[in-house]
Structure formats: structure tokens, C-alpha cells
Design a protein around this motif. Structure first.
Motif, PDB file in Angstrom:
ATOM      1  N   ASP A  85     -43.088   3.190  44.111  1.00 14.08           N
ATOM      2  CA  ASP A  85     -42.107   1.549  43.531  1.00 14.08           C
ATOM      3  C   ASP A  85     -42.747   0.144  44.029  1.00 14.08           C
ATOM      4  O   ASP A  85     -43.017  -1.122  43.771  1.00 14.08           O
ATOM      5  CB  ASP A  85     -41.339   1.717  43.631  1.00 14.08           C
ATOM      6  CG  ASP A  85     -40.548   2.562  42.393  1.00 14.08           C
ATOM      7  OD1 ASP A  85     -40.332   3.150  41.625  1.00 14.08           O
ATOM      8  OD2 ASP A  85     -39.318   3.063  43.369  1.00 14.08           O
ATOM      9  N   TYR A 130     -45.572  -0.309  41.738  1.00 14.85           N
ATOM     10  CA  TYR A 130     -45.421  -1.542  40.733  1.00 14.85           C
ATOM     11  C   TYR A 130     -45.075  -2.837  41.347  1.00 14.85           C
ATOM     12  O   TYR A 130     -45.787  -3.636  40.388  1.00 14.85           O
ATOM     13  CB  TYR A 130     -44.393  -0.052  40.484  1.00 14.85           C
ATOM     14  CG  TYR A 130     -44.660   0.795  40.133  1.00 14.85           C
ATOM     15  CD1 TYR A 130     -45.445   0.717  38.578  1.00 14.85           C
ATOM     16  CD2 TYR A 130     -44.415   1.794  40.206  1.00 14.85           C
ATOM     17  CE1 TYR A 130     -46.139   1.744  37.832  1.00 14.85           C
ATOM     18  CE2 TYR A 130     -44.787   2.992  39.201  1.00 14.85           C
ATOM     19  CZ  TYR A 130     -45.544   2.816  37.811  1.00 14.85           C
ATOM     20  OH  TYR A 130     -45.455   3.838  36.905  1.00 14.85           O
ATOM     21  N   VAL A 131     -44.134  -2.964  42.652  1.00 17.85           N
ATOM     22  CA  VAL A 131     -44.150  -4.014  42.772  1.00 17.85           C
ATOM     23  C   VAL A 131     -45.464  -4.826  43.394  1.00 17.85           C
ATOM     24  O   VAL A 131     -45.317  -6.163  42.910  1.00 17.85           O
ATOM     25  CB  VAL A 131     -42.764  -3.993  43.825  1.00 17.85           C
ATOM     26  CG1 VAL A 131     -42.675  -5.587  44.535  1.00 17.85           C
ATOM     27  CG2 VAL A 131     -41.694  -3.712  43.408  1.00 17.85           C
ATOM     28  N   ASN A 190     -39.528  -2.728  36.046  1.00 20.43           N
ATOM     29  CA  ASN A 190     -38.822  -0.991  36.268  1.00 20.43           C
ATOM     30  C   ASN A 190     -39.668  -0.119  37.705  1.00 20.43           C
ATOM     31  O   ASN A 190     -40.090  -0.197  38.199  1.00 20.43           O
ATOM     32  CB  ASN A 190     -38.101  -0.909  35.515  1.00 20.43           C
ATOM     33  CG  ASN A 190     -38.268  -1.752  34.258  1.00 20.43           C
ATOM     34  OD1 ASN A 190     -37.130  -2.471  34.630  1.00 20.43           O
ATOM     35  ND2 ASN A 190     -38.541  -1.377  32.725  1.00 20.43           N
ATOM     36  N   THR A 191     -38.057   0.191  38.396  1.00 22.34           N
ATOM     37  CA  THR A 191     -38.357   1.626  39.406  1.00 22.34           C
ATOM     38  C   THR A 191     -38.910   2.857  38.978  1.00 22.34           C
ATOM     39  O   THR A 191     -37.675   2.776  37.630  1.00 22.34           O
ATOM     40  CB  THR A 191     -37.563   1.288  40.452  1.00 22.34           C
ATOM     41  OG1 THR A 191     -36.012   1.192  39.822  1.00 22.34           O
ATOM     42  CG2 THR A 191     -37.653  -0.212  40.658  1.00 22.34           C
ATOM     43  N   LEU A 228     -36.833   5.192  42.723  1.00 24.54           N
ATOM     44  CA  LEU A 228     -36.031   4.320  43.599  1.00 24.54           C
ATOM     45  C   LEU A 228     -33.999   4.208  42.413  1.00 24.54           C
ATOM     46  O   LEU A 228     -33.533   3.742  43.113  1.00 24.54           O
ATOM     47  CB  LEU A 228     -35.702   3.436  43.693  1.00 24.54           C
ATOM     48  CG  LEU A 228     -37.143   2.569  44.749  1.00 24.54           C
ATOM     49  CD1 LEU A 228     -37.712   1.296  45.610  1.00 24.54           C
ATOM     50  CD2 LEU A 228     -36.345   3.130  45.866  1.00 24.54           C
ATOM     51  N   ASN A 230     -32.641  -0.012  39.519  1.00 27.95           N
ATOM     52  CA  ASN A 230     -33.294   0.134  38.820  1.00 27.95           C
ATOM     53  C   ASN A 230     -34.604  -0.700  38.204  1.00 27.95           C
ATOM     54  O   ASN A 230     -35.342  -0.384  37.623  1.00 27.95           O
ATOM     55  CB  ASN A 230     -32.398   0.169  37.375  1.00 27.95           C
ATOM     56  CG  ASN A 230     -31.414   1.800  37.530  1.00 27.95           C
ATOM     57  OD1 ASN A 230     -31.515   3.000  38.477  1.00 27.95           O
ATOM     58  ND2 ASN A 230     -30.277   1.715  37.663  1.00 27.95           N
ATOM     59  N   ASN A 231     -34.058  -1.526  39.039  1.00 27.01           N
ATOM     60  CA  ASN A 231     -35.624  -2.761  38.934  1.00 27.01           C
ATOM     61  C   ASN A 231     -35.381  -3.593  40.466  1.00 27.01           C
ATOM     62  O   ASN A 231     -34.290  -3.330  40.815  1.00 27.01           O
ATOM     63  CB  ASN A 231     -35.121  -3.170  37.605  1.00 27.01           C
ATOM     64  CG  ASN A 231     -33.848  -3.999  37.611  1.00 27.01           C
ATOM     65  OD1 ASN A 231     -33.642  -5.268  38.646  1.00 27.01           O
ATOM     66  ND2 ASN A 231     -33.410  -3.766  36.294  1.00 27.01           N
ATOM     67  N   LEU A 232     -36.640  -4.449  40.408  1.00 31.07           N
ATOM     68  CA  LEU A 232     -37.273  -4.798  41.636  1.00 31.07           C
ATOM     69  C   LEU A 232     -37.178  -6.746  41.094  1.00 31.07           C
ATOM     70  O   LEU A 232     -37.822  -6.801  39.783  1.00 31.07           O
ATOM     71  CB  LEU A 232     -38.186  -4.391  42.525  1.00 31.07           C
ATOM     72  CG  LEU A 232     -37.551  -3.436  43.039  1.00 31.07           C
ATOM     73  CD1 LEU A 232     -38.369  -2.835  44.181  1.00 31.07           C
ATOM     74  CD2 LEU A 232     -36.759  -3.886  43.870  1.00 31.07           C
TER      75      LEU A 232
END
Length: 140
Positions: free
Chosen positions: A33, A36-37, A109-110, A113, A119-121
């Protein structure tokens, strides 16, 4: 039928394995994750930079005709928002003098996590560009 009494260390390996497995899963979640961030932040920064450059190109025609190079504030804001909307992003555009600053906020979206309810950051990025008239020296 005779029962063998339990020893004091029975089940110790199970606890150890559970703790190690949980730690490894947490590290995997942060790695996946986190990637992804970082990708979302790079995408947001790239879009903000493109929007700021587009806004900085919106020089006022009347200003150019009179020998200046002032930005048309409304056109700069509209140009920057147009670039953001092509990327399906929303941002705040600020025009100050000859500088256009764009701040983009987006969510990603994660994957892993979500197991613990995240569910999202949210990701923020900003970039600025300015109109330069007659560059004669290299800027740092």
C-alpha cells in the motif's frame, strides 16, 4: 486412559509463529500500500505541475500589447483546472502575480490495509510555475 500433564512451554511456538506471521503481514501491507501511495503522490504531483505550467502560459493579451507579460488570472485558473479535469482530479489553483500554484488532493484505494479497516488513503501534492519574461540568466 491416562492424560499427560502439560508442560510450561507447551504452545510457546504457536504464539511465536502468530506474532511473526502478523509482523510479516503488516510489513507486506505497508510495502504494497505504501507503493500505491507513492505512485498516487507522483501522479498527483505530475498533474499539479502540468496544470501550473498550463496556467502560467495564460498571459493577458492586453498586457502583451502594452509591453508587459502579466497573467490573466481567470484564464490561468481555467487552463489549470482544464488540465486537472482531463486527469479526473480536483485541485485548488492560486494565481499570485506571475506565479500559478496548484494543489491536488486525491485518494488511493488500499489493497492490504483494508484488512484492518483502512480502505483508502489521502494524498496531497502541489506545484508552482511562473511566467518568466525574457530569461537572461539561469535560475537556481
Amino acid at each position: 486412559m491416562s492424560l499427560t500433564p502439560l508442560r510450561a512451554d507447551d504452545g510457546g511456538v504457536t504464539v511465536f509463529v502468530v506474532i511473526i506471521a502478523t509482523a510479516l503481514l503488516a510489513m507486506a501491507a505497508i510495502s504494497v500500500d505504501g507503493g500505491y501511495v507513492l505512485a498516487a503522490r507522483e501522479r498527483a504531483h505530475s498533474a499539479a505541475a502540468q496544470a501550473a505550467r498550463a496556467g502560467a502560459n495564460a498571459v493577458s493579451t492586453d498586457s502583451v500589447r502594452s509591453g508587459g507579460a502579466d497573467l490573466d488570472t481567470a484564464a490561468a485558473s481555467d487552463a489549470a483546472q482544464a488540465v486537472l479535469s482531463k486527469d479526473n482530479l480536483v485541485g485548488i489553483v492560486t494565481v499570485t502575480g506571475s506565479q500559478v500554484t496548484v494543489t491536488v488532493t486525491t485518494t488511493t484505494n488500499t489493497v492490504m490495509l483494508g484488512i484492518v479497516g483502512i480502505n483508502n488513503l489521502t494524498v496531497h501534492a502541489s506545484a508552482a510555475a511562473r511566467d518568466v519574461d525574457g530569461v537572461t540568466t539561469m535560475e537556481p
